[in-house]
Enzyme design. Structure first.
Site, short mmCIF file in Angstrom:
data_model
loop_
_atom_site.label_atom_id
_atom_site.label_comp_id
_atom_site.label_asym_id
_atom_site.label_seq_id
_atom_site.Cartn_x
_atom_site.Cartn_y
_atom_site.Cartn_z
N ASP A 157 -7.69 -8.65 5.85
CA ASP A 157 -8.80 -8.53 6.81
C ASP A 157 -9.22 -7.09 7.02
O ASP A 157 -8.52 -6.14 6.65
CB ASP A 157 -8.36 -9.08 8.17
CG ASP A 157 -7.37 -8.13 8.88
OD1 ASP A 157 -6.39 -7.73 8.23
OD2 ASP A 157 -7.60 -7.78 10.05
N ARG A 207 -10.92 -12.64 6.05
CA ARG A 207 -9.69 -13.22 5.50
C ARG A 207 -9.95 -14.42 4.61
O ARG A 207 -9.20 -14.71 3.69
CB ARG A 207 -8.74 -13.65 6.63
CG ARG A 207 -8.09 -12.52 7.39
CD ARG A 207 -6.92 -13.07 8.20
NE ARG A 207 -6.51 -12.19 9.29
CZ ARG A 207 -5.63 -11.19 9.17
NH1 ARG A 207 -5.06 -10.97 8.02
NH2 ARG A 207 -5.33 -10.44 10.21
N ASP A 212 0.87 -1.18 0.00
CA ASP A 212 0.00 0.00 0.00
C ASP A 212 0.91 1.23 0.00
O ASP A 212 1.40 1.65 -1.04
CB ASP A 212 -0.91 -0.10 1.23
CG ASP A 212 -1.94 1.02 1.33
OD1 ASP A 212 -2.06 1.81 0.38
OD2 ASP A 212 -2.62 1.10 2.35
#
Ligand code: 5GP
Ligand code: MG
Length: 183
Positions: free
Chosen positions: A163, A169, A107
């Site tokens: 998650d 998940r 990210d």
């Protein structure tokens, strides 16, 4: 949580199970070739990388040792803090090893950036990165990831190991989390 309730929490499916498996097979073929004459140590980052590690190691033809590390940089938030803590260290010394870090998603890149710098001090012979997903528009530091599954938009995603507050998940696809879940 019932299936119907989970479905309500998803805005849209981004990458399907089939697409993930197909892409992992391509990446495994590359890694098979690249590590044909050296031993590779796969280092997974708990817990998000559990699914990609499980599928990727089975897509590989070469045998590969596996180790795990647990770090935390997020808590229950959907934004990266950049503050990394080692919760569980590796069992294997990295000295002289050809390390392939297996990650769920890049990210901001802050977690991996920290981890790669940290691993470099442990004397690995080489360090490469495999990430199932990457958000190019969210990058705060550039990570030189050699093997990337999919570039995706900057939305918060769940499923395939990823998650939100420990939920979702086990979803087989990767989906964008509906904003009503966290707002
Ligand atoms: P970064 O440091 O690159 O911002 O992100 C590090 C970690 O945050 C990832 O390994 C992953 O565990 C988590 N993360 C980043 N983006 C997402 C996302 O969209 N969804 C989920 N569930 N976790 C994410
Ligand atoms: Mg992670």
């Amino acid at each position: 949580m019932r299936a119907a309730d989970i479905a309500q929490d998803l805005e849209r499916v981004l990458v399907t199970e089939e697409q993930i498996q197909e892409r992992l097979a391509e990446l495994a073929a590359e890694v098979d070739r690249d590590y044909a004459d050296r031993e590779v140590l796969l280092v997974g980052v708990l817990k998000g990388a559990v699914m990609v590690m499980a599928d990727f190691t089975r897509a590989l033809t070469i045998d590969a040792a596996m180790d795990w590390m647990a770090v935390s940089s997020y808590g229950a938030s959907t934004k990266s803090s950049g503050v990394v803590q080692i919760r569980k260290d590796l069992d294997t010394p990295l000295e002289g090893k050809h390390v392939l870090v297996v990650e769920d998603i890049i990210d901001s890149g802050l977690t991996l950036n920290w981890l790669l710098e940290h691993f470099a001090t442990r004397g690995a012979a080489s360090i490469e990165v495999l990430a199932a997903f990457r958000k190019p528009d969210a990058a705060k530091v550039e990570i030189d990831a050699k093997y990337v599954g999919f570039d995706i938009p900057s939305d918060f995603v769940i499923g395939y190991g990823l998650d939100y507050a420990e939920r979702y998940r086990g979803l087989r696809d990767v989906a964008v989390l509906a904003p009503h879940v966290y707002s």
